[in-house]
Design an enzyme around this catalytic site. Sequence first.
Site, PDB file in Angstrom:
ATOM      1  N   ARG A 123       0.810  -1.231   0.000  1.00 48.42           N
ATOM      2  CA  ARG A 123       0.000   0.000   0.000  1.00 48.42           C
ATOM      3  C   ARG A 123       0.841   1.279   0.000  1.00 48.42           C
ATOM      4  O   ARG A 123       0.364   2.339   0.405  1.00 48.42           O
ATOM      5  CB  ARG A 123      -0.993   0.028   1.162  1.00 48.42           C
ATOM      6  CG  ARG A 123      -1.964  -1.123   1.150  1.00 48.42           C
ATOM      7  CD  ARG A 123      -3.183  -0.856   1.998  1.00 48.42           C
ATOM      8  NE  ARG A 123      -4.042  -2.020   1.944  1.00 48.42           N
ATOM      9  CZ  ARG A 123      -3.954  -3.036   2.782  1.00 48.42           C
ATOM     10  NH1 ARG A 123      -3.058  -3.021   3.746  1.00 48.42           N
ATOM     11  NH2 ARG A 123      -4.765  -4.055   2.668  1.00 48.42           N
ATOM     12  N   LYS A 229       9.743  23.155 -12.994  1.00 49.66           N
ATOM     13  CA  LYS A 229       8.786  22.065 -12.799  1.00 49.66           C
ATOM     14  C   LYS A 229       8.393  21.954 -11.327  1.00 49.66           C
ATOM     15  O   LYS A 229       7.226  21.724 -11.007  1.00 49.66           O
ATOM     16  CB  LYS A 229       9.338  20.738 -13.326  1.00 49.66           C
ATOM     17  CG  LYS A 229       8.327  19.627 -13.115  1.00 49.66           C
ATOM     18  CD  LYS A 229       8.331  18.542 -14.129  1.00 49.66           C
ATOM     19  CE  LYS A 229       7.128  17.622 -13.858  1.00 49.66           C
ATOM     20  NZ  LYS A 229       7.169  16.386 -14.582  1.00 49.66           N
TER      21      LYS A 229
HETATM   22  N1  GLY Z   1       5.270  15.359 -17.688  1.00 51.35           N
HETATM   23  C1  GLY Z   1       4.165  16.157 -17.298  1.00 51.35           C
HETATM   24  C2  GLY Z   1       3.955  16.189 -15.815  1.00 51.35           C
HETATM   25  O1  GLY Z   1       4.751  15.668 -15.055  1.00 51.35           O
HETATM   26  O2  GLY Z   1       2.972  16.735 -15.390  1.00 51.35           O
END
Ligand code: GLY
Length: 361
Positions: A123, A229
């Site tokens: 899990r 990111k």
């Molecule tokens: N590769 C796109 C994301 O990680 O959202």
Amino acid sequence: MKPETVTVELSDRSYPIRIGCGIPGDPLFLCPHVKNKRCLLVTDSNVFPLFAGKITEAVLNAGAAGIASYTFPAGEESKHIGTILEICREAARAGLDRKSVILALGGGVTGDMAGFSAAVYMRGIDFIQIPTTLLAMVDSSVGGKTGVDLPEGKNLVGAFHQPKAVLIDTDFLKTLPHRQYLCGIAEIIKTAAILDADFFARLEANTERIRSMEPVFTAEMVKRCCELKASVVAQDEREGSLRAILNYGHTYGHAIESASGFTMLHGEAVAIGMRMAADLAVHLGVMQREDADRQAALIRAVGLPDRADYHPETVFAALFKDKKALDGTLRFIFTPETGKAEIRKVESADAKSVLEQNGNA
Ligand code: GLY
């Protein structure tokens, strides 16, 4: 290069991305994550002979209680639920418990499958991403998307499961084939195009350094992409809205990639997909032609393809196999200006007309 750390801020699930060269040998970084724990190293048949020994040694030096490994045949064809069962069975045979750790050593396919195995084994246990391709370093290893493909479409089964740490050693890129390196560059161009106009201009000014895979500039690009990111993931971990902009170029891209029978690499398809999305944006009056031409020029200048031979009907059908279009609605990411992105619903006739202009029916 001095190692640098970028943090993905997700409150109690925050984690570091450590970027440098030769860092797996740094037990201080690995130690808190593996000390006294049983570990399973997941890798593929290409990466195992290159780096598994070095990582195994580093994990044992950092005080792990033991390390087993599971190697699967390299390639997208391995990315199915059967491999997940095999990884979980290997974890059980190696005695991994709820405090154990899975280490993903490889490209996007490895990270997605090792991460998904960690999400479901007992899990959910911890995992660490150790990306070895540029594409995985700048995109797939950060953000916690894990999963596998179904015959019906890519990435249709999976889970959000954030790693405990991401360890990026740019030395791994020394053995990366140039074609694979360029796939990472496609995701880097994507990230700059949607989020950072200055970074985009820096890429335009350094295409020679990109073409020659120059390590210092590569490290700079990796760091900037990880920062960008990390910031998007921190704002929208589960892709409620903003995170979807990271799929720029992927709507046409995934369809072209799957219509090619995966002979085209993911980053190549994304490069072509960005150029076609820009054409669609111009067609819809969302983007200036000169901005679209600028993106296409950068894609070509680094040596990526911006066109492919395909049958428009086949790619059009594949557009609706993408999980983002399973309800029959096509959504595209557009860059109305460099460094800015928006998501729009698009009529299928418009998406088809750009396919017909570019294809070879
Ligand atoms: N590769 C796109 C994301 O990680 O959202």
